[in-house]
Write a protein that holds these residues in place. Structure first.
Motif, PDB file in Angstrom:
ATOM      1  N   LEU A 184      39.923  26.470  42.478  1.00 30.80           N
ATOM      2  CA  LEU A 184      39.000  27.224  41.629  1.00 30.80           C
ATOM      3  C   LEU A 184      39.752  27.681  40.390  1.00 30.80           C
ATOM      4  CD1 LEU A 184      37.303  29.455  44.342  1.00 30.80           C
ATOM      5  CD2 LEU A 184      36.436  27.343  43.363  1.00 30.80           C
ATOM      6  N   LYS A 185      39.120  27.540  39.238  1.00 26.53           N
ATOM      7  CA  LYS A 185      39.779  27.893  37.983  1.00 26.53           C
ATOM      8  C   LYS A 185      38.726  28.438  37.015  1.00 26.53           C
ATOM      9  CE  LYS A 185      42.965  25.674  34.721  1.00 26.53           C
ATOM     10  NZ  LYS A 185      43.527  24.398  34.312  1.00 26.53           N
ATOM     11  N   ILE A 186      39.125  29.389  36.181  1.00 27.23           N
ATOM     12  CA  ILE A 186      38.243  29.936  35.150  1.00 27.23           C
ATOM     13  C   ILE A 186      38.918  29.731  33.804  1.00 27.23           C
ATOM     14  CG2 ILE A 186      37.181  32.030  34.235  1.00 27.23           C
ATOM     15  CD1 ILE A 186      36.871  32.971  37.147  1.00 27.23           C
ATOM     16  N   VAL A 187      38.186  29.127  32.880  1.00 26.39           N
ATOM     17  CA  VAL A 187      38.719  28.824  31.549  1.00 26.39           C
ATOM     18  C   VAL A 187      37.702  29.244  30.488  1.00 26.39           C
ATOM     19  CG1 VAL A 187      40.115  26.888  32.386  1.00 26.39           C
ATOM     20  CG2 VAL A 187      37.803  26.460  31.547  1.00 26.39           C
ATOM     21  N   VAL A 211      34.046  29.527  31.832  1.00 27.51           N
ATOM     22  CA  VAL A 211      33.509  28.452  32.655  1.00 27.51           C
ATOM     23  C   VAL A 211      34.262  28.429  33.980  1.00 27.51           C
ATOM     24  CG1 VAL A 211      33.200  25.942  32.788  1.00 27.51           C
ATOM     25  CG2 VAL A 211      32.945  27.114  30.594  1.00 27.51           C
ATOM     26  N   ALA A 212      33.512  28.300  35.076  1.00 27.98           N
ATOM     27  CA  ALA A 212      34.104  28.192  36.404  1.00 27.98           C
ATOM     28  C   ALA A 212      34.213  26.715  36.778  1.00 27.98           C
ATOM     29  CB  ALA A 212      33.255  28.928  37.424  1.00 27.98           C
ATOM     30  N   LEU A 213      35.415  26.322  37.196  1.00 22.77           N
ATOM     31  CA  LEU A 213      35.660  24.945  37.622  1.00 22.77           C
ATOM     32  C   LEU A 213      36.032  24.952  39.108  1.00 22.77           C
ATOM     33  CD1 LEU A 213      37.973  23.902  34.647  1.00 22.77           C
ATOM     34  CD2 LEU A 213      35.546  23.376  34.901  1.00 22.77           C
ATOM     35  N   LYS A 214      35.373  24.087  39.853  1.00 22.07           N
ATOM     36  CA  LYS A 214      35.704  23.893  41.271  1.00 22.07           C
ATOM     37  C   LYS A 214      36.192  22.457  41.391  1.00 22.07           C
ATOM     38  CE  LYS A 214      33.506  23.780  45.803  1.00 22.07           C
ATOM     39  NZ  LYS A 214      32.185  23.723  46.436  1.00 22.07           N
ATOM     40  N   ASP A 215      37.457  22.309  41.737  1.00 16.62           N
ATOM     41  CA  ASP A 215      38.072  20.982  41.792  1.00 16.62           C
ATOM     42  C   ASP A 215      37.862  20.211  40.486  1.00 16.62           C
ATOM     43  OD1 ASP A 215      39.007  21.431  44.399  1.00 16.62           O
ATOM     44  OD2 ASP A 215      37.100  20.771  45.253  1.00 16.62           O
ATOM     45  N   GLY A 216      37.978  20.933  39.371  1.00 16.11           N
ATOM     46  CA  GLY A 216      37.889  20.325  38.044  1.00 16.11           C
ATOM     47  C   GLY A 216      36.482  20.080  37.528  1.00 16.11           C
ATOM     48  N   GLY A 261      29.645  26.610  36.933  1.00 15.67           N
ATOM     49  CA  GLY A 261      28.984  27.817  36.446  1.00 15.67           C
ATOM     50  C   GLY A 261      29.742  28.450  35.308  1.00 15.67           C
ATOM     51  N   GLY A 262      29.296  29.648  34.959  1.00 14.78           N
ATOM     52  CA  GLY A 262      29.937  30.368  33.882  1.00 14.78           C
ATOM     53  C   GLY A 262      29.314  31.733  33.685  1.00 14.78           C
ATOM     54  N   CYS A 263      29.924  32.502  32.788  1.00 15.23           N
ATOM     55  CA  CYS A 263      29.431  33.836  32.453  1.00 15.23           C
ATOM     56  C   CYS A 263      30.019  34.223  31.100  1.00 15.23           C
ATOM     57  CB  CYS A 263      29.871  34.836  33.516  1.00 15.23           C
ATOM     58  SG  CYS A 263      29.229  36.515  33.279  1.00 15.23           S
ATOM     59  N   GLY A 264      29.242  34.968  30.321  1.00 14.67           N
ATOM     60  CA  GLY A 264      29.704  35.369  29.011  1.00 14.67           C
ATOM     61  C   GLY A 264      29.496  36.838  28.732  1.00 14.67           C
ATOM     62  N   VAL A 265      30.079  37.265  27.629  1.00 16.16           N
ATOM     63  CA  VAL A 265      29.899  38.630  27.150  1.00 16.16           C
ATOM     64  C   VAL A 265      29.865  38.576  25.631  1.00 16.16           C
ATOM     65  CG1 VAL A 265      32.378  39.174  27.132  1.00 16.16           C
ATOM     66  CG2 VAL A 265      30.706  41.015  27.427  1.00 16.16           C
ATOM     67  N   ALA A 266      28.973  39.375  25.060  1.00 16.64           N
ATOM     68  CA  ALA A 266      28.795  39.404  23.604  1.00 16.64           C
ATOM     69  C   ALA A 266      28.258  40.767  23.214  1.00 16.64           C
ATOM     70  CB  ALA A 266      27.820  38.301  23.175  1.00 16.64           C
ATOM     71  N   PRO A 267      28.385  41.139  21.935  1.00 14.67           N
ATOM     72  CA  PRO A 267      27.791  42.405  21.500  1.00 14.67           C
ATOM     73  C   PRO A 267      26.295  42.411  21.800  1.00 14.67           C
ATOM     74  CG  PRO A 267      29.172  41.474  19.768  1.00 14.67           C
ATOM     75  CD  PRO A 267      29.050  40.431  20.834  1.00 14.67           C
ATOM     76  N   PHE A 268      25.788  43.552  22.267  1.00 11.84           N
ATOM     77  CA  PHE A 268      24.347  43.650  22.527  1.00 11.84           C
ATOM     78  C   PHE A 268      23.579  43.479  21.226  1.00 11.84           C
ATOM     79  CE2 PHE A 268      20.388  46.073  23.111  1.00 11.84           C
ATOM     80  CZ  PHE A 268      19.814  45.267  24.080  1.00 11.84           C
ATOM     81  N   VAL A 269      23.995  44.203  20.227  1.00 12.00           N
ATOM     82  CA  VAL A 269      23.531  43.971  18.847  1.00 12.00           C
ATOM     83  C   VAL A 269      24.766  44.071  17.970  1.00 12.00           C
ATOM     84  CG1 VAL A 269      21.146  44.784  19.130  1.00 12.00           C
ATOM     85  CG2 VAL A 269      22.917  46.397  18.499  1.00 12.00           C
ATOM     86  N   GLU A 270      24.764  43.381  16.870  1.00 13.00           N
ATOM     87  CA  GLU A 270      25.936  43.342  16.004  1.00 13.00           C
ATOM     88  C   GLU A 270      26.377  44.750  15.607  1.00 13.00           C
ATOM     89  OE1 GLU A 270      27.364  41.271  11.861  1.00 13.00           O
ATOM     90  OE2 GLU A 270      25.620  40.433  12.889  1.00 13.00           O
ATOM     91  N   GLY A 271      27.675  45.005  15.750  1.00 10.41           N
ATOM     92  CA  GLY A 271      28.227  46.294  15.354  1.00 10.41           C
ATOM     93  C   GLY A 271      28.113  47.377  16.406  1.00 10.41           C
ATOM     94  N   LEU A 301      34.337  35.803  37.352  1.00  9.73           N
ATOM     95  CA  LEU A 301      33.800  35.573  36.004  1.00  9.73           C
ATOM     96  C   LEU A 301      33.404  36.889  35.343  1.00  9.73           C
ATOM     97  CD1 LEU A 301      31.585  32.461  36.771  1.00  9.73           C
ATOM     98  CD2 LEU A 301      33.404  32.511  35.048  1.00  9.73           C
ATOM     99  N   SER A 302      32.694  37.729  36.095  1.00 10.79           N
ATOM    100  CA  SER A 302      32.259  39.027  35.550  1.00 10.79           C
ATOM    101  C   SER A 302      33.450  39.870  35.144  1.00 10.79           C
ATOM    102  CB  SER A 302      31.410  39.782  36.582  1.00 10.79           C
ATOM    103  OG  SER A 302      30.251  39.060  36.895  1.00 10.79           O
ATOM    104  N   ASN A 303      34.484  39.902  35.983  1.00 15.08           N
ATOM    105  CA  ASN A 303      35.673  40.699  35.660  1.00 15.08           C
ATOM    106  C   ASN A 303      36.402  40.148  34.439  1.00 15.08           C
ATOM    107  OD1 ASN A 303      35.549  42.850  37.486  1.00 15.08           O
ATOM    108  ND2 ASN A 303      36.334  41.578  39.138  1.00 15.08           N
ATOM    109  N   HIS A 304      36.456  38.824  34.288  1.00 13.80           N
ATOM    110  CA  HIS A 304      37.038  38.243  33.067  1.00 13.80           C
ATOM    111  C   HIS A 304      36.275  38.760  31.840  1.00 13.80           C
ATOM    112  CE1 HIS A 304      39.560  35.392  35.234  1.00 13.80           C
ATOM    113  NE2 HIS A 304      39.970  34.883  34.086  1.00 13.80           N
TER     114      HIS A 304
END
Length: 160
Positions: free
Chosen positions: A3-6, A58-63, A67-77, A101-104
């Protein structure tokens, strides 16, 4: 099993889009007002950049992308960020990837100076809701003003 997260890069875009659409369909998150219909899904690596204080992992299982997860500003600024598009294929659930993923994402958000993190999801995504509760997210009675996902029925916030 490996398992790998990139961080997302352009070569992951088509597969991540497939995962988001497939899992969204599985839980009925199809059409306007749901995350899988957001324009960014077409090209996640272009949207999630350090320039706009966002990141998608991005979550990789055996390459293979599972899945995946992201984080971004709710609204700019804003000092509030949003945990976005945590989607895992069925075979990748229960392995701790959602939490990792969430903790990353939350660690990245803290590094960027955000003071709180918002998310919205669906009540039928029970494992995800339990995960978020375990991470310290608290339920809100309504969405934050300005949310794009007006079809979601669970809204949560966590102080960073």
């Amino acid at each position: 099993m490996s398992l790998k997260i990139v961080s997302i890069t352009p070569e992951f875009d088509p597969t991540v889009k497939e995962v988001i659409k497939k899992v969204g369909k599985e839980f009925g998150a199809v059409g306007e007002g749901y995350g899988p219909s957001d324009p960014e899904v077409e090209n996640m690596s272009r949207y999630y950049t350090l320039d706009n204080k966002s990141r998608y992992f991005v979550a990789l299982k055996d390459g293979v992308v599972v899945g995946g997860c992201g984080v971004a500003p709710f609204v700019e600024g804003s000092s509030t960020c949003e945990l976005k598009k945590l989607f895992l294929l069925e075979g990748a659930r229960g392995l701790g990837l959602g939490k990792a993923l969430s903790n990353h994402c939350l660690d990245f958000a803290k590094e960027q100076g955000f003071t709180q993190c918002y998310l919205d999801t669906l009540s039928n995504m029970t494992s995800a809701v339990r995960l978020y509760e375990g991470l310290g997210f608290e339920h809100l009675t309504k969405p934050l003003e300005g949310t794009l996902h007006n079809m979601c029925d669970v809204w949560m916030l966590k102080a960073l």
